[in-house]
Structure formats: structure tokens, C-alpha cells
Scaffold this active site. Structure first.
Site, PDB file in Angstrom:
ATOM      1  N   ARG A  38       0.840  -1.221   0.000  1.00  0.00           N
ATOM      2  CA  ARG A  38       0.000   0.000   0.000  1.00  0.00           C
ATOM      3  C   ARG A  38       0.867   1.262   0.000  1.00  0.00           C
ATOM      4  NH1 ARG A  38      -5.070  -1.741   3.353  1.00  0.00           N
ATOM      5  NH2 ARG A  38      -6.063  -2.947   1.710  1.00  0.00           N
ATOM      6  N   GLY A  39       2.155   1.104   0.224  1.00  0.00           N
ATOM      7  CA  GLY A  39       3.052   2.263   0.247  1.00  0.00           C
ATOM      8  C   GLY A  39       3.377   2.725  -1.169  1.00  0.00           C
ATOM      9  N   VAL A  92       6.281   2.753  -2.878  1.00  0.00           N
ATOM     10  CA  VAL A  92       7.118   1.833  -3.654  1.00  0.00           C
ATOM     11  C   VAL A  92       6.381   0.512  -3.910  1.00  0.00           C
ATOM     12  CG1 VAL A  92       9.256   0.475  -3.610  1.00  0.00           C
ATOM     13  CG2 VAL A  92       9.274   2.868  -2.852  1.00  0.00           C
ATOM     14  N   GLY A  93       5.786  -0.039  -2.858  1.00  0.00           N
ATOM     15  CA  GLY A  93       5.095  -1.319  -3.000  1.00  0.00           C
ATOM     16  C   GLY A  93       3.930  -1.225  -3.980  1.00  0.00           C
ATOM     17  N   SER A 103      18.007   2.465   0.830  1.00  0.00           N
ATOM     18  CA  SER A 103      17.827   3.905   0.608  1.00  0.00           C
ATOM     19  C   SER A 103      19.199   4.557   0.482  1.00  0.00           C
ATOM     20  CB  SER A 103      17.098   4.498   1.810  1.00  0.00           C
ATOM     21  OG  SER A 103      17.336   5.883   1.871  1.00  0.00           O
ATOM     22  N   SER A 104      19.278   5.626  -0.302  1.00  0.00           N
ATOM     23  CA  SER A 104      20.589   6.272  -0.506  1.00  0.00           C
ATOM     24  C   SER A 104      21.124   6.931   0.769  1.00  0.00           C
ATOM     25  CB  SER A 104      20.519   7.300  -1.630  1.00  0.00           C
ATOM     26  OG  SER A 104      19.643   8.343  -1.286  1.00  0.00           O
ATOM     27  N   CYS A 105      20.282   7.022   1.815  1.00  0.00           N
ATOM     28  CA  CYS A 105      20.791   7.608   3.058  1.00  0.00           C
ATOM     29  C   CYS A 105      21.740   6.647   3.789  1.00  0.00           C
ATOM     30  CB  CYS A 105      19.667   8.101   3.959  1.00  0.00           C
ATOM     31  SG  CYS A 105      18.673   6.794   4.596  1.00  0.00           S
ATOM     32  N   TYR A 165      17.336   5.314  10.652  1.00  0.00           N
ATOM     33  CA  TYR A 165      16.793   4.708   9.428  1.00  0.00           C
ATOM     34  C   TYR A 165      17.934   4.122   8.598  1.00  0.00           C
ATOM     35  CZ  TYR A 165      14.193   4.509   4.993  1.00  0.00           C
ATOM     36  OH  TYR A 165      13.591   4.097   3.827  1.00  0.00           O
ATOM     37  N   LYS A 213      18.594   0.212   7.486  1.00  0.00           N
ATOM     38  CA  LYS A 213      18.709  -0.202   6.075  1.00  0.00           C
ATOM     39  C   LYS A 213      20.068  -0.861   5.817  1.00  0.00           C
ATOM     40  CE  LYS A 213      14.728   0.944   4.323  1.00  0.00           C
ATOM     41  NZ  LYS A 213      13.849  -0.084   3.758  1.00  0.00           N
ATOM     42  N   ASN A 232      16.205   9.502  -3.736  1.00  0.00           N
ATOM     43  CA  ASN A 232      14.960  10.092  -3.222  1.00  0.00           C
ATOM     44  C   ASN A 232      13.828   9.874  -4.228  1.00  0.00           C
ATOM     45  OD1 ASN A 232      17.087  11.459  -1.686  1.00  0.00           O
ATOM     46  ND2 ASN A 232      15.459  12.794  -0.956  1.00  0.00           N
ATOM     47  N   HIS A 276       8.275  13.588   2.355  1.00  0.00           N
ATOM     48  CA  HIS A 276       9.537  13.849   1.675  1.00  0.00           C
ATOM     49  C   HIS A 276       9.398  15.140   0.860  1.00  0.00           C
ATOM     50  CE1 HIS A 276      10.165   9.449   2.265  1.00  0.00           C
ATOM     51  NE2 HIS A 276      11.399   9.859   2.453  1.00  0.00           N
ATOM     52  N   TRP A 301      11.960  24.666   3.782  1.00  0.00           N
ATOM     53  CA  TRP A 301      12.896  24.440   4.875  1.00  0.00           C
ATOM     54  C   TRP A 301      14.350  24.557   4.417  1.00  0.00           C
ATOM     55  CZ3 TRP A 301      10.515  19.203   6.950  1.00  0.00           C
ATOM     56  CH2 TRP A 301       9.270  19.478   7.511  1.00  0.00           C
ATOM     57  N   ARG A 351      19.491  17.323  -4.442  1.00  0.00           N
ATOM     58  CA  ARG A 351      18.828  16.025  -4.334  1.00  0.00           C
ATOM     59  C   ARG A 351      18.621  15.444  -5.739  1.00  0.00           C
ATOM     60  NH1 ARG A 351      20.175  16.653   0.076  1.00  0.00           N
ATOM     61  NH2 ARG A 351      19.037  16.445   2.038  1.00  0.00           N
ATOM     62  N   ASP A 359      19.045  21.308   6.699  1.00  0.00           N
ATOM     63  CA  ASP A 359      19.358  21.036   5.289  1.00  0.00           C
ATOM     64  C   ASP A 359      19.545  19.538   5.071  1.00  0.00           C
ATOM     65  OD1 ASP A 359      19.362  23.460   3.956  1.00  0.00           O
ATOM     66  OD2 ASP A 359      21.453  23.917   4.475  1.00  0.00           O
TER      67      ASP A 359
HETATM   68  O1  GFB Z   1      13.082  14.299   1.153  1.00  0.00           O
HETATM   69  P1  GFB Z   1      13.635  14.968   2.346  1.00  0.00           P
HETATM   70  O2  GFB Z   1      12.706  15.301   3.433  1.00  0.00           O
HETATM   71  O3  GFB Z   1      14.777  14.106   3.062  1.00  0.00           O
HETATM   72  O4  GFB Z   1      14.360  16.300   1.801  1.00  0.00           O
HETATM   73  P2  GFB Z   1      16.342  13.849   2.775  1.00  0.00           P
HETATM   74  C1  GFB Z   1      14.930  17.166   2.704  1.00  0.00           C
HETATM   75  C2  GFB Z   1      15.602  18.325   1.996  1.00  0.00           C
HETATM   76  O5  GFB Z   1      14.614  19.169   1.399  1.00  0.00           O
HETATM   77  C3  GFB Z   1      16.353  19.173   3.020  1.00  0.00           C
HETATM   78  C4  GFB Z   1      14.602  20.439   2.068  1.00  0.00           C
HETATM   79  O6  GFB Z   1      17.442  19.841   2.406  1.00  0.00           O
HETATM   80  C5  GFB Z   1      15.264  20.147   3.434  1.00  0.00           C
HETATM   81  O7  GFB Z   1      15.807  21.332   4.020  1.00  0.00           O
HETATM   82  N1  GFB Z   1      13.219  20.931   2.191  1.00  0.00           N
HETATM   83  C6  GFB Z   1      12.796  22.167   1.876  1.00  0.00           C
HETATM   84  C7  GFB Z   1      12.151  20.240   2.667  1.00  0.00           C
HETATM   85  N2  GFB Z   1      11.507  22.319   2.183  1.00  0.00           N
HETATM   86  C8  GFB Z   1      11.066  21.129   2.674  1.00  0.00           C
HETATM   87  C9  GFB Z   1       9.794  20.690   3.150  1.00  0.00           C
HETATM   88  O8  GFB Z   1       8.805  21.412   3.197  1.00  0.00           O
HETATM   89  N3  GFB Z   1       9.725  19.386   3.562  1.00  0.00           N
HETATM   90  C10 GFB Z   1      10.812  18.530   3.505  1.00  0.00           C
HETATM   91  N4  GFB Z   1      10.659  17.252   3.894  1.00  0.00           N
HETATM   92  N5  GFB Z   1      12.035  18.950   3.089  1.00  0.00           N
HETATM   93  C11 GFB Z   1      15.764  11.371   2.930  1.00  0.00           C
HETATM   94  C12 GFB Z   1      15.313  10.519   4.073  1.00  0.00           C
HETATM   95  O9  GFB Z   1      16.522  12.408   3.408  1.00  0.00           O
HETATM   96  O10 GFB Z   1      16.520  10.615   2.014  1.00  0.00           O
HETATM   97  C13 GFB Z   1      14.462   9.446   3.503  1.00  0.00           C
HETATM   98  O11 GFB Z   1      14.539  11.316   4.940  1.00  0.00           O
HETATM   99  C14 GFB Z   1      15.160   8.694   2.372  1.00  0.00           C
HETATM  100  O12 GFB Z   1      14.073   8.611   4.505  1.00  0.00           O
HETATM  101  C15 GFB Z   1      15.763   9.633   1.367  1.00  0.00           C
HETATM  102  O13 GFB Z   1      16.149   7.880   2.910  1.00  0.00           O
HETATM  103  C16 GFB Z   1      16.638   8.948   0.339  1.00  0.00           C
HETATM  104  O14 GFB Z   1      16.608  13.853   1.310  1.00  0.00           O
HETATM  105  O15 GFB Z   1      17.174  14.775   3.565  1.00  0.00           O
END
Ligand code: GFB
Length: 311
Positions: free
Chosen positions: A15-16, A18-19, A110-112, A139, A143, A168, A182, A205, A212, A272
């Protein structure tokens, strides 16, 4: 051959985002023998329930797309949940899959998982070479454990367990919750709400300068399926598009897709996260794979999905 039209396939987490994309893709290819369970019917954090499910269903192939996921704020806030839930789900599913002698298992990492200070673009060889970004360490460590487990079951038992490392992702069935989402889902929601309420400014933010690599989820599952079918190596495979953009550039694309015409401001009190996490996709490319969906096209589809969920 791991997969044929009669294979019984268990998509954990169907239900997610990716799935559900994987189910869409499998059904489009004519795979109809899918074993699917909602969270209410099968709690994947309960070992006994998972073992009983595998004994009863005996799937041939398993996709591990079930996980507690979220954007930077959710990862950093619900640190215990991201640790426990992911470790429990993946441990139960991978072990039970081995007990049930499945023919193949694909684990979505995940790339993290890459080190915060990883050289860019990040190659599979860089795994385990340094500590992850602190905002999503629980997380990432979960992973990493899942990938290590796949490799260990392959080494010791000869199990055909492989991991893919997607960048992402965004797309249909994303989570649009303002705190949990995200980046792309957050952008769509914020721009949409500003557009309908006539707000002049949207607050994003961080600084807007991190980069990304965004990938449409249907492209990611397309690549993952190719890895399951055609990849014979032991190590995980990066799944990405091969290029990245700044948050500001990504926000511009999302703003166009939604049709918001105001201004963007940045809240520097919000994190960030990693400044860059671009995947090296040479291994995936060597299998003959290339992403099909541009960010503009993907953002339009994602916005249509968001609108459909509002009704
Ligand atoms: O997708 P995200 O939340 O996670 O993106 P990560 C975060 C980036 O987007 C940061 C900026 O640089 C935030 O400062 N950003 C700007 C925002 N505005 C917003 C907003 O309104 N909401 C959000 N969420 N971000 C992810 C992991 O890290 O990497 C996941 O959280 C996954 O779990 C993925 O592993 C690959 O990219 O930082």
C-alpha cells in the site's frame, strides 16, 4: 529464471508508494499470482505472524518494500520508531523468506545509507566507509543492517537475496502529511494550499542549496525488477537517474506543475540534511537501464495523484 507468469510474489508494503508501484508494474506485466496483506491482516513486526504467513503462502519471490519511512523531519523526530519498526520488519521478512526457501528476494534500501561525507557521486564501494547523516541515522543503520543481512544469507546459505539502493523517490501514493512528507510531496502540498488560499509566499525548509537526485517511483521499480531478473552480482545496486538539482531548482519545477505563482522563502531554522547525495549509477546503466520520466512529467503525475486524493 527467477520469475515466470505463475510465480507467487509477495510484495511486502503493497500500500506504500514503492510497493504499490511494484504491484502496478507486476500486474501490467501479467503477473497475477500476488500474495498481498494489509497491515491490519499481517503485522510484519510480529515474527510469529510473519513465519505463519510464509508457511501458509510459500511465495516464490519477495519484494521488501515495507518500511517506516518519511522525510527529514519524520526521520529526525521518530528516531526510535524508524529504528525499531524497520529492523523488526526486515529481520522477520528476510529470515522467514529464507526458511520458506523463496527463489529470490529484493530488499529496498535507501541512498541515506551512504556516509554523510561520501565522495560524489556515491558508488556501491563507498558503503560502510563512514557514519551516515545524523538526521536519518536510525533509518540508515536499519537499512544497512537489512543489506548486510541479504548479503550474509547469500554468503552462508546461498540465498538469492539482493538489495537495491534507490535515491529520493516521489510519485503516486506518496505521503502528503506536512510533517512526515519527503521533499516533492511537501512541495506539492505547500504550493497547492498556497494557490487555493491565495497566499503570496510559501515557506520551505533549510537554505535551498542542498542537492537532491529525485526519481519517479515507477522508474525505480522498473529498475528494481530488472535487477531482480538480470543481475547476478552479490553486492547492492544503486537505483537513480544520474543527475541532481538544488532544492531551489526542484521547487521551481514543482511550482510550475502546481501552478503557484507567488514567492518562495526559506526557513533557516529547519535542517538542510545532507548537502549532496548523488548516486553513481554505472552498475545499473551497465544492465542497459535508463530512467524514462523527466522531473517535469513526474511532478505533473504526482500533482494529479495529490488532487485525486483530495476528493
Ligand atoms: O526528502 P527529504 O525530506 O529528506 O528532503 P532527505 C529534505 C531536503 O529538502 C532538506 C529540504 O534539504 C530540506 O531542508 N526541504 C525544503 C524540505 N523544504 C522542505 C519541506 O517542506 N519538507 C521537507 N521534507 N524537506 C531522505 C530521508 O533524506 O533521504 C528518507 O529522509 C530517504 O528517509 C531519502 O532515505 C533517500 O533527502 O534529507
Amino acid at each position: 529464471m527467477i520469475l515466470d507468469k505463475h510465480s507467487k510474489i509477495f510484495v511486502a508494503g503493497h500500500r506504500g508508494m514503492v510497493g504499490s508501484a511494484m504491484v502496478r508494474r507486476l500486474q501490467a506485466e501479467g503477473f497475477s499470482n500476488l500474495a498481498l496483506r494489509s497491515k491490519a491482516d499481517l503485522d510484519l513486526t510480529r515474527q510469529k505472524a510473519v513465519e505463519e504467513f510464509f508457511q501458509a503462502e510459500q511465495p516464490d519471490v519477495v519484494f521488501v518494500a515495507a518500511a517506516r519511512v518519511g522525510g527529514i523531519f519524520a526521520n529526525n523526530t521518530y528516531r526510535a520508531e524508524f529504528s525499531y519498526t524497520n529492523l523488526a520488519i526486515q529481520t522477520n521478512v528476510i529470515h522467514a523468506a529464507w526458511q520458506a526457501k523463496v527463489k529470490g528476494l529484493l530488499f529496498f534500501s535507501s541512498s541515506c545509507v551512504y556516509p554523510r561525507a561520501c565522495p560524489q557521486p556515491m558508488k556501491e564501494d563507498h558503503l560502510f566507509s563512514g557514519p551516515p547523516e545524523p538526521t536519518n541515522e536510525p533509518y540508515a543503520v536499519a537499512k544497512l543492517a537489512g543489506m548486510s543481512m541479504c548479503r550474509a544469507y547469500r554468503d552462508q546459505y546461498g540465498a538469492n537475496f539482493t538489495a537495491v539502493i534507490p535515491t529520493n523517490l516521489y510519485g503516486p501514493n506518496d505521503n502528503y502529511d506536512p510533517q512526515q512528507s519527503h521533499l516533492m510531496a511537501a512541495l506539492i502540498r505547500k504550493f497547492h494550499e498556497a494557490k487555493v488560499s491565495g497566499q503570496k509566499q510559501v515557506m520551505l525548509w533549510g537554505s535551498g542549496t542542498p542537492r537532491r537526485e529525485l526519481m519517479f517511483v515507477d522508474d525505480a521499480v522498473d529498475a528494481a525488477l530488472l535487477v531482480l531478473k538480470n543481475y547476478a552480482g552479490k553486492d547492492p545496486v544503486n537505483v537513480g537517474v544520474g543527475s541532481d538539482l538544488t532544492i531551489r531548482e526542484i521547487a521551481d519545477v514543482a511550482m510550475q506543475a502546481v501552478g503557484f505563482r507567488g514567492e518562495i522563502a526559506y526557513d533557516s531554522t529547519k535542517p538542510d540534511g545532507a548537502m549532496q547525495k548523488l548516486l553513481d549509477i554505472s552498475k545499473l546503466s551497465s544492465l542497459g537501464w535508463k530512467a524514462k520520466t523527466s522531473l517535469e512529467a513526474g511532478a505533473a503525475i504526482a500533482y494529479a495523484d495529490f488532487l485525486a486524493k483530495q476528493q
